[in-house]
Write a protein that holds these residues in place. Structure first.
Motif, PDB file in Angstrom:
ATOM      1  N   TYR A 298       1.467  -4.450 -11.741  1.00 53.52           N
ATOM      2  CA  TYR A 298       0.268  -4.773 -11.386  1.00 53.52           C
ATOM      3  C   TYR A 298       0.255  -6.059 -10.739  1.00 53.52           C
ATOM      4  O   TYR A 298      -0.179  -6.266  -9.638  1.00 53.52           O
TER       5      TYR A 298
ATOM      6  N   GLU B 228       0.750  -1.335   0.201  1.00 56.84           N
ATOM      7  CA  GLU B 228      -0.096  -0.040   0.047  1.00 56.84           C
ATOM      8  C   GLU B 228       0.902   1.400   0.021  1.00 56.84           C
ATOM      9  O   GLU B 228       0.587   2.140  -0.524  1.00 56.84           O
TER      10      GLU B 228
ATOM     11  N   ARG C 110       1.531  -5.572  -7.287  1.00 54.68           N
ATOM     12  CA  ARG C 110       0.607  -5.203  -6.276  1.00 54.68           C
ATOM     13  C   ARG C 110      -0.450  -6.099  -5.854  1.00 54.68           C
ATOM     14  O   ARG C 110      -0.786  -5.972  -4.735  1.00 54.68           O
TER      15      ARG C 110
ATOM     16  N   GLN D 111       2.183   1.556  -3.435  1.00 56.64           N
ATOM     17  CA  GLN D 111       1.089   2.356  -4.167  1.00 56.64           C
ATOM     18  C   GLN D 111       0.861   3.827  -4.172  1.00 56.64           C
ATOM     19  O   GLN D 111       0.690   4.670  -4.754  1.00 56.64           O
TER      20      GLN D 111
ATOM     21  N   LEU E  31      -5.961   4.319 -10.874  1.00 55.37           N
ATOM     22  CA  LEU E  31      -5.420   3.052 -10.601  1.00 55.37           C
ATOM     23  C   LEU E  31      -5.966   2.053 -11.780  1.00 55.37           C
ATOM     24  O   LEU E  31      -6.825   1.962 -12.142  1.00 55.37           O
TER      25      LEU E  31
ATOM     26  N   HIS F  21       1.611   7.450  -9.761  1.00 54.56           N
ATOM     27  CA  HIS F  21       0.401   6.856 -10.333  1.00 54.56           C
ATOM     28  C   HIS F  21       0.227   6.917 -11.857  1.00 54.56           C
ATOM     29  O   HIS F  21       1.635   7.150 -12.505  1.00 54.56           O
TER      30      HIS F  21
END
Lengths: 323, 323
Positions: free
Chosen positions: A163, A147, A166, A150, A235, A155
């Motif tokens: 991806y 997190e 994540r 991210q 996102l 972004h």
């Protein structure tokens, strides 16, 4: 008996015991905290992680009491991370039900999440397994670091590698821990443990891909939030990545990135509709299904029986669900 | 060698090892997270809890590597709770140094605290002791519940019982865990373990009383925040409780409670000055000293040697410090 019921029925009594144990963690503590925990547990999802842990445990003839404790630890950890997530994202609804932060102050929400972390750690310790404790603490570290990455990373990146990293942090890591910790409790041999880790990992990856697909294909009622919620936050998930790859010269694609993933709302709405109607959806499903195939392959190295059948159905359910 | 140096010098190498281990927890993770942890560890206090754990451990001939791991777990847990506390209270300075929340978003601050909880739990697990893990998780539950109780209970209560409960949750519980967990690692016998628990408990209570006294008697430079900070938040600590008992019919006291502990600033300033100059300060010191006496009594049942002498000096330092 439908697909949903099969894997749930087999351990339905144990799932009730898991929920009771989760609720008991607030007993004797502040009354508002008890109410908060009750609210969170009552509004709480499909219990897919405890289902996996309990089925793996039963398949390997493990001690059900310790497996129930482990399952409660895992589900409480999962719920605690959602409490802080919803606060951070400012989400007002989850599964159509008001989030804790929509009703409480940020301070109370932070502390309730912290309390749940404490109780999850306590339950993990009550499995009396040091390796389970280590795995558990590491997984929390992976989830939270994901997190943070991210939050701090630039972004607006349409990147498959990022991806996958994540969704490993966000989802697959705890699925992996659900199966691996059950294997540890059951004293599974090294080979079984590795196949179970793979099963959890692949299932978690597939689960999150489908979640990200549903974010485009479902409807606001079922999601409890607007369709395309991730893209609205800038996102970029797998369906969007595949769409942007295919339509990289499209005017909407260009406008989206020119606006640093935060274009005017009418462009966003068109884009969400286009992604929803594009082959990126089917292609994402295919990706998820290929992970389910790996998952089923790993499962075939594990003991035959009704639990393994149920785990197989659970894995298939993951790509067939519509919520 | 002054009082401060004696108990610190004996385990100064180990304290460095504890700090290194704390810093290492962010290695390989997000770079901003590493910077945050570095900032928190560099600005971090007297390390009184690791000092206690290490001295107890050396006194009982424990394995220093496991004791260093335990100490890092305890100090990291302590630091994590401060990170969330400062966020909740909106504190901009701690020990005169900018808090994490003064520089970062609430979201990043919540997640950094969570990451530190995860790493504290990981280090606790690395002591390879299930009882230590359980103690550790329980203590986090007690600390967080204490904050939740404080948040939800009606403020503006001048009550000694509530005060003691609060400072147990806030401070004494982790001091108690610092000594008890060291005793567990060293396989101390039951009697020693109980005396060490008492030592930690009484020391923690005295430590927090002195903290609450210094909040009135120190100055803004040393505190890094205005004098009487707790009372300004409507939080009534021992010096205020004793003052209000003695001057219950005083006009300032009446005005304070009539305004639900949130009176006009000039009344608050006068009250803080009055408390600072009243016998409530000496009486609070006496209370703290009586806890230190219990603490020293417990210590006399433990093995004689330089570590015990150092622990005695550490206990005396707690009431003699001016910051």
């Amino acid at each position: 008996m439908n697909i949903l019921n099969r894997f749930q029925n087999l351990v339905s009594d144990e799932i009730l015991a898991v929920e009771t144990l989760m609720r008991q963690q607030a007993e004797g503590f502040n009354i508002d905290l008890q109410a908060a925990l009750d609210h969170l547990i009552s509004s709480g999802g499909k219990r897919i992680r405890p289902n996996i842990t309990l089925l793996v445990g039963r398949m390997l003839n493990g001690d059900m009491e310790r497996l129930i404790t482990l399952s409660a630890a895992i589900e409480l950890l999962h719920t605690a991370t959602l409490v802080h997530d919803d606060l951070i994202d400012g989400s007002l609804l989850r599964r159509g039900i008001p989030t804790l932060n929509s009703k409480w102050t940020p301070a109370a929400t932070v502390l309730t999440g912290d309390f749940m972390f404490a109780k999850a750690a306590k339950l993990a310790a009550e499995t009396n397994s040091v390796p389970v404790m280590k795995l558990f603490a590491n997984t929390l570290g992976i989830i939270v670091n994901g997190e943070i990455v991210q939050m701090f990373s630039s972004h607006c990146q349409s990147d498959t590698d990022l991806y996958y990293k994540r969704i490993y942090s966000k989802t697959a890591s705890l699925f992996e821990t659900s199966t691996t910790a059950a294997a540890i409790i059951c004293e599974a041999n090294r080979t079984q443990k590795e196949y179970l880790r793979q099963f959890g990992y692949e299932l978690g990856i597939a689960f999150q891909i489908i979640d990200d697909v549903l974010d485009f294909t479902s409807n606001q009622d079922k999601l409890g939030k607007p369709v395309g919620g991730d893209l609205r936050l800038g996102l970029i998930t797998l369906p969007a990545i595949l769409y942007f790859e295919q339509y990289k010269d499209d005017i909407l694609t260009k406008e989206f990135f020119q606006h640093d993933c935060n274009p005017p709302i009418e462009i966003l709405e068109k884009l969400i509709l286009n992604i929803r109607n594009s082959s990126a959806i089917k292609n994402s499903f295919d990706k998820a299904n290929s992970h389910i195939e790996f998952c089923l392959k790993a499962l075939h190295h594990l003991p035959i029986g009704i639990e393994r059948d149920a785990l197989e159905e659970l894995a298939c359910f993951v790509t067939q669900r519509n919520i």
